[in-house]
Design a protein around this motif. Sequence first.
Motif, PDB file in Angstrom:
ATOM      1  N   PRO A  90      24.971  59.761  64.111  1.00 38.01           N
ATOM      2  CA  PRO A  90      23.904  60.081  63.149  1.00 38.01           C
ATOM      3  C   PRO A  90      24.481  60.640  61.861  1.00 38.01           C
ATOM      4  O   PRO A  90      25.473  61.371  61.871  1.00 38.01           O
ATOM      5  CB  PRO A  90      23.076  61.151  63.886  1.00 38.01           C
ATOM      6  N   GLY A  91      23.868  60.284  60.748  1.00 34.32           N
ATOM      7  CA  GLY A  91      24.317  60.814  59.474  1.00 34.32           C
ATOM      8  C   GLY A  91      24.016  62.299  59.354  1.00 34.32           C
ATOM      9  O   GLY A  91      23.045  62.793  59.913  1.00 34.32           O
ATOM     10  N   TYR A  92      24.873  62.998  58.640  1.00 36.87           N
ATOM     11  CA  TYR A  92      24.620  64.415  58.393  1.00 36.87           C
ATOM     12  C   TYR A  92      24.182  64.606  56.945  1.00 36.87           C
ATOM     13  O   TYR A  92      24.205  63.675  56.152  1.00 36.87           O
ATOM     14  CB  TYR A  92      25.858  65.259  58.720  1.00 36.87           C
ATOM     15  N   GLY A  93      23.802  65.837  56.607  1.00 33.87           N
ATOM     16  CA  GLY A  93      23.256  66.076  55.283  1.00 33.87           C
ATOM     17  C   GLY A  93      21.771  65.761  55.278  1.00 33.87           C
ATOM     18  O   GLY A  93      21.079  65.955  56.273  1.00 33.87           O
ATOM     19  N   PHE A  94      21.263  65.240  54.163  1.00 31.16           N
ATOM     20  CA  PHE A  94      19.837  64.949  54.042  1.00 31.16           C
ATOM     21  C   PHE A  94      19.401  63.882  55.039  1.00 31.16           C
ATOM     22  O   PHE A  94      20.074  62.888  55.248  1.00 31.16           O
ATOM     23  CB  PHE A  94      19.504  64.463  52.633  1.00 31.16           C
ATOM     24  N   ALA A  95      18.292  64.120  55.690  1.00 33.58           N
ATOM     25  CA  ALA A  95      17.712  63.099  56.565  1.00 33.58           C
ATOM     26  C   ALA A  95      16.193  63.190  56.484  1.00 33.58           C
ATOM     27  O   ALA A  95      15.627  64.276  56.393  1.00 33.58           O
ATOM     28  CB  ALA A  95      18.167  63.302  58.013  1.00 33.58           C
TER      29      ALA A  95
END
Length: 218
Positions: free
Chosen positions: A96-101
């Motif tokens: 999963p991407g980190y930062g803004f979601a």
Amino acid sequence: MTDFQDSKKPDPFLEEGRLLFAGDCSFIKGAVKLDQLPDMAGVEIAFAGRSNVGKSSLVNGLTGRKTLAKVSNTPGRTQELNFFRIGSKLTLVDMPGYGFASAPEAKVRAWTKLVFEYLRGRPTLARVYVLIDGRHGLKTTDLPVLDMLDKAAVSYQIVLTKADKLKPGEHEERLAGVQDAIKKRPAAFPDVIFTSSEKGDGLPELKAAIARLIAERS
């Protein structure tokens, strides 16, 4: 080799990398909890990066399959650990991407906890490839992830994405800046690879690096 890659002798692993990703490739499963992780087999690598940095596009570009990993313009679309089997020796994990979601904060915290627990407790994990948008270089949201990988002694390598979006001459400056930023980090692999999923730049070099890693772990 692209004009922004370092001038070196031909890499003997270029052909091995090409053959590795030219073979069978299949989705194994997605996991949202540790007890859902598939059995460990062979060498495992993982791809991490800020939301919308181009992880899914890179996975598709490496395997030559346009829809293997889902691509979305919505940041945070990848909400689980997605496992892919590449040939008989490699498992690739899209994290999963980190930062803004674009998801509730509680769900983002749950994804983050899952990722950190996975990284700390997966013996077959040989390296994490941390994707950084080549237009911007390292940002403050990337640093906690690098700190965590250093603390956990998990080997990682920086992969700069979207090389085709930079102006001529900017590649060397961006490479130098990132290499300088990671040179004192204990778990960081020193070589930085610039890639473009759209143009295919840097993908042979990345495949070769993965093939070399498999050979070292065999």
